[in-house]
Design a protein around this motif. Structure first.
Motif, PDB file in Angstrom:
ATOM      1  N   THR A 190      -6.090   0.354  -3.008  1.00 21.80           N
ATOM      2  CA  THR A 190      -6.741   1.640  -2.744  1.00 21.80           C
ATOM      3  C   THR A 190      -8.113   1.695  -3.404  1.00 21.80           C
ATOM      4  O   THR A 190      -9.096   2.175  -2.805  1.00 21.80           O
ATOM      5  CB  THR A 190      -5.865   2.793  -3.260  1.00 21.80           C
ATOM      6  OG1 THR A 190      -4.579   2.731  -2.625  1.00 21.80           O
ATOM      7  CG2 THR A 190      -6.502   4.141  -2.961  1.00 21.80           C
ATOM      8  N   THR A 215      -7.164   0.509   3.527  1.00 17.65           N
ATOM      9  CA  THR A 215      -6.387   1.639   4.042  1.00 17.65           C
ATOM     10  C   THR A 215      -5.310   1.160   5.008  1.00 17.65           C
ATOM     11  O   THR A 215      -5.396   0.057   5.569  1.00 17.65           O
ATOM     12  CB  THR A 215      -7.293   2.633   4.774  1.00 17.65           C
ATOM     13  OG1 THR A 215      -7.824   1.995   5.951  1.00 17.65           O
ATOM     14  CG2 THR A 215      -8.445   3.094   3.888  1.00 17.65           C
ATOM     15  N   SER A 216      -4.319   2.014   5.233  1.00 14.63           N
ATOM     16  CA  SER A 216      -3.257   1.688   6.185  1.00 14.63           C
ATOM     17  C   SER A 216      -3.814   1.538   7.590  1.00 14.63           C
ATOM     18  O   SER A 216      -3.357   0.690   8.360  1.00 14.63           O
ATOM     19  CB  SER A 216      -2.178   2.782   6.168  1.00 14.63           C
ATOM     20  OG  SER A 216      -1.510   2.799   4.928  1.00 14.63           O
ATOM     21  N   ALA A 217      -4.789   2.391   7.927  1.00 14.66           N
ATOM     22  CA  ALA A 217      -5.393   2.323   9.258  1.00 14.66           C
ATOM     23  C   ALA A 217      -6.026   0.954   9.497  1.00 14.66           C
ATOM     24  O   ALA A 217      -5.879   0.360  10.573  1.00 14.66           O
ATOM     25  CB  ALA A 217      -6.436   3.428   9.415  1.00 14.66           C
ATOM     26  N   GLN A 218      -6.750   0.443   8.476  1.00  8.02           N
ATOM     27  CA  GLN A 218      -7.348  -0.888   8.577  1.00  8.02           C
ATOM     28  C   GLN A 218      -6.298  -1.957   8.831  1.00  8.02           C
ATOM     29  O   GLN A 218      -6.439  -2.812   9.708  1.00  8.02           O
ATOM     30  CB  GLN A 218      -8.065  -1.241   7.262  1.00  8.02           C
ATOM     31  CG  GLN A 218      -9.498  -0.786   7.139  1.00  8.02           C
ATOM     32  CD  GLN A 218     -10.062  -1.257   5.808  1.00  8.02           C
ATOM     33  OE1 GLN A 218      -9.510  -0.948   4.754  1.00  8.02           O
ATOM     34  NE2 GLN A 218     -11.142  -2.002   5.855  1.00  8.02           N
ATOM     35  N   SER A 276      -0.740  -1.401  -5.114  1.00 10.43           N
ATOM     36  CA  SER A 276      -1.215  -0.311  -4.263  1.00 10.43           C
ATOM     37  C   SER A 276      -2.467   0.338  -4.856  1.00 10.43           C
ATOM     38  O   SER A 276      -3.443   0.619  -4.140  1.00 10.43           O
ATOM     39  CB  SER A 276      -0.114   0.735  -4.088  1.00 10.43           C
ATOM     40  OG  SER A 276      -0.558   1.808  -3.285  1.00 10.43           O
ATOM     41  N   GLY A 311     -10.736   0.107  -1.420  1.00 12.41           N
ATOM     42  CA  GLY A 311     -11.009   0.694  -0.111  1.00 12.41           C
ATOM     43  C   GLY A 311     -10.139   0.221   1.025  1.00 12.41           C
ATOM     44  O   GLY A 311     -10.451   0.460   2.193  1.00 12.41           O
ATOM     45  N   GLU A 363       3.034   3.602  -3.497  1.00 10.67           N
ATOM     46  CA  GLU A 363       1.781   4.141  -4.028  1.00 10.67           C
ATOM     47  C   GLU A 363       1.619   4.047  -5.539  1.00 10.67           C
ATOM     48  O   GLU A 363       0.505   3.982  -6.047  1.00 10.67           O
ATOM     49  CB  GLU A 363       1.629   5.601  -3.583  1.00 10.67           C
ATOM     50  CG  GLU A 363       1.498   5.740  -2.072  1.00 10.67           C
ATOM     51  CD  GLU A 363       1.414   7.184  -1.637  1.00 10.67           C
ATOM     52  OE1 GLU A 363       1.586   8.080  -2.505  1.00 10.67           O
ATOM     53  OE2 GLU A 363       1.190   7.434  -0.435  1.00 10.67           O
ATOM     54  N   LEU A 416       0.829  -1.207   0.000  1.00 10.41           N
ATOM     55  CA  LEU A 416       0.000   0.000   0.000  1.00 10.41           C
ATOM     56  C   LEU A 416       0.864   1.259   0.000  1.00 10.41           C
ATOM     57  O   LEU A 416       0.528   2.266  -0.640  1.00 10.41           O
ATOM     58  CB  LEU A 416      -0.940  -0.018   1.204  1.00 10.41           C
ATOM     59  CG  LEU A 416      -2.191   0.855   1.137  1.00 10.41           C
ATOM     60  CD1 LEU A 416      -3.066   0.448  -0.045  1.00 10.41           C
ATOM     61  CD2 LEU A 416      -2.992   0.750   2.433  1.00 10.41           C
ATOM     62  N   ARG A 417       2.002   1.218   0.694  1.00  7.08           N
ATOM     63  CA  ARG A 417       2.880   2.392   0.771  1.00  7.08           C
ATOM     64  C   ARG A 417       3.629   2.662  -0.536  1.00  7.08           C
ATOM     65  O   ARG A 417       4.042   3.780  -0.789  1.00  7.08           O
ATOM     66  CB  ARG A 417       3.890   2.212   1.918  1.00  7.08           C
ATOM     67  CG  ARG A 417       3.288   2.462   3.294  1.00  7.08           C
ATOM     68  CD  ARG A 417       4.331   2.302   4.381  1.00  7.08           C
ATOM     69  NE  ARG A 417       5.448   3.240   4.237  1.00  7.08           N
ATOM     70  CZ  ARG A 417       6.522   3.213   5.020  1.00  7.08           C
ATOM     71  NH1 ARG A 417       6.619   2.298   5.977  1.00  7.08           N
ATOM     72  NH2 ARG A 417       7.505   4.083   4.840  1.00  7.08           N
TER      73      ARG A 417
END
Length: 488
Positions: A125, A130-133, A121, A128, A116, A113-114
């Protein structure tokens, strides 16, 4: 690079290489890593994407976006692309940032994911993710081995170090070691040496693949089961590879183990360390070990090859005098079949397959003809593992394939490794007359320069079983190559 990876994360990289080979790619790209994660981490991906339909949609999307070329052989060791390397580096950073010792599949997703601008990635994205998930998932699924523990023991503290030793006795209690089949003489000899007053440090000497490591694991299992003399009861075996001792801090680590008193230090490849020359790191390791052994502060088990033993006697004689040799010879083919029959269950569980008796016999026989540079039982176990992986991958793509690993699968695995047609492998394996092979081998050996004899017997086996026209083609190719060399 993959020392911190969990078993699942390593399998992701393995399957990514397979995906890359199916697309005919020259590199393992980020989309291949994503496809491997979809395959290996079903439950995690389901939670993130909310269903199988999304997973299938991602597969289809990657296949549409990626141009397919002629398939690459799965035996080819494909390198990581620059994007994939950066993604894996990000994964390591995120694992460290979350105070996790190990790098798991969820960290690989974070790394993808990072990165980008890569295909993976953008797809994640788009769906849906996310890094938070992912960080929440990583925190919720934190394994017990990653969780902080109050008042760690020396064994657990050393095992937690990236380059530190592993507690084999604890691993045996947890059922994490393969069973030891046979080798009773070598194991009993090792125990007797450990029970001696002097020179009580066994060194297992044998060629790579004969099962030296398995003997030490068998000892750890006996200690865990309480089936050892009283002087070995409750003694942890702390295992480390000799090359790790060359890193900074090894002297302190060895001193800690020595000061513990009851721990046995198992140094894999110690007697091959002398072959690295007389560098400062090697001299320091030998000095520290010799000091602790001479003062009876440390008891150790070591391994090495015969050539390593010779060099150690020449270059590290003060260290070698503390060890007693246990010779470990390759098992016979019948013994190897018994060993494979005993350990096959672990490979069956790992790959979700059933290994037939015919497959085991074929692996032992084929490895003798095609993997002569390695020893039994390791070379035959390697073929069982590779054939199991092939059947598993084939079943994933074609659910109606059988889950049996049979002799035909072994032949296909050998052909893939050797880069030769399946029919050529079969023709070699069909040759049964040892006199015929011996005659051809002698005739060839008489015409081949010194140093080229290692592959003579395998070539002899092939010639004995191949059609006349195929042998003539080989002869023509050799003549042409020799003519080019002579003209240079």
């Amino acid at each position: 690079m993959f020392e911190r990876y969990t078993e699942k994360a390593r399998r992701v990289v393995f399957f990514a290489r397979y995906e890359a080979s199916q697309f005919g790619s020259q590199y393992i790209e980020t989309e291949h890593l994503l496809l491997a994660l979809l395959r290996e981490e079903g439950l995690l991906v389901h939670r993130l994407l909310k269903g199988q339909a999304e997973i299938e949609s991602i597969r289809e999307q990657i296949e549409k976006q990626t141009s397919r070329c002629e398939k690459t052989s799965t035996s080819v060791d494909l390198p990581l692309s620059q994007e994939s390397k950066r993604a894996l580096a990000y994964a390591a950073e995120d694992a460290t940032g979350l105070n996790h010792k190990h790098i798991a599949p969820v960290h690989l997703l974070l790394g993808l994911l990072r990165e980008e601008q890569c295909v993976a990635s953008k797809i994640l994205t788009e769906y849906g993710v996310t890094s938070a998930q992912l960080k929440q998932e990583a925190t919720l699924t934190l394994s017990a081995s990653d969780a902080p523990v109050a008042g760690p023991t020396l064994a657990s503290r050393l095992s937690a170090s990236p380059e530190g030793p592993r507690d084999l006795t604890a691993a045996a209690r947890n059922g994490a070691l393969s069973p030891l089949i046979g080798r009773e003489r070598e194991l009993e000899r090792t125990i007797q040496i450990l029970a001696r007053r002097t020179k009580n440090n066994p060194v297992l000497i044998g060629e790579t693949g004969v099962g030296k490591n398995a003997i030490v694991h068998g000892l750890a299992q006996r200690i865990a089961d309480g089936a050892v003399p009283a002087l070995l009861e409750e003694r942890p075996i702390m295992a480390i590879h000799a090359s790790s001792l060359l890193s900074l801090g090894h002297a302190k680590m060895l001193s800690e183990i020595a000061n513990q008193g009851n721990a046995i230090l198992y140094v894999h490849g110690l007697f091959d360390l002398a072959g690295r020359g007389a560098g400062w790191g090697v001299r320091e390791v030998i000095h520290v070990l010799e000091r602790d052994l001479s003062h009876s502060r440390l008891q150790s088990i070591a391994t090495g090859t015969l050539s390593g033993l010779r060099l150690a006697l020449e270059r590290a004689e003060p260290l070698t005098r503390h060890f007693e040799v246990v010779a470990v010879l390759p098992p016979s083919e019948d013994e190897a079949i018994r060993i494979l029959s005993g350990v096959k269950e672990q490979y069956e569980k790992f790959h979700g397959v059933v290994v037939t008796a015919e497959a085991i016999e074929a692996a032992v026989s084929a490895s003798r003809r095609f993997l002569r540079h390695r020893c039994l039982p390791d070379r035959a176990i390697d073929l069982i593992d590779e054939a199991g992986a092939r059947v598993r991958l084939r079943r994933d793509h074609e659910p109606s394939a059988s889950n049996l690993v049979d002799a035909e699968d072994i032949v296909e695995a050998v052909a893939a490794r050797a880069g030769v047609p399946v029919d050529a492998v079969k023709s070699v394996l069909q040759v049964k007359e040892p006199e015929q092979l011996e005659l051809i081998a002698k005739e060839l050996a008489a015409q081949i320069p010194i140093g080229g004899g290692e592959w003579v017997e395998g070539l002899a086996a092939w010639l004995a079983g191949c059609p006349t026209e195929e042998a003539e083609k080989l002869a023509q190719a050799i003549r042409a190559a020799k003519a080019r060399i002579d003209s240079q």
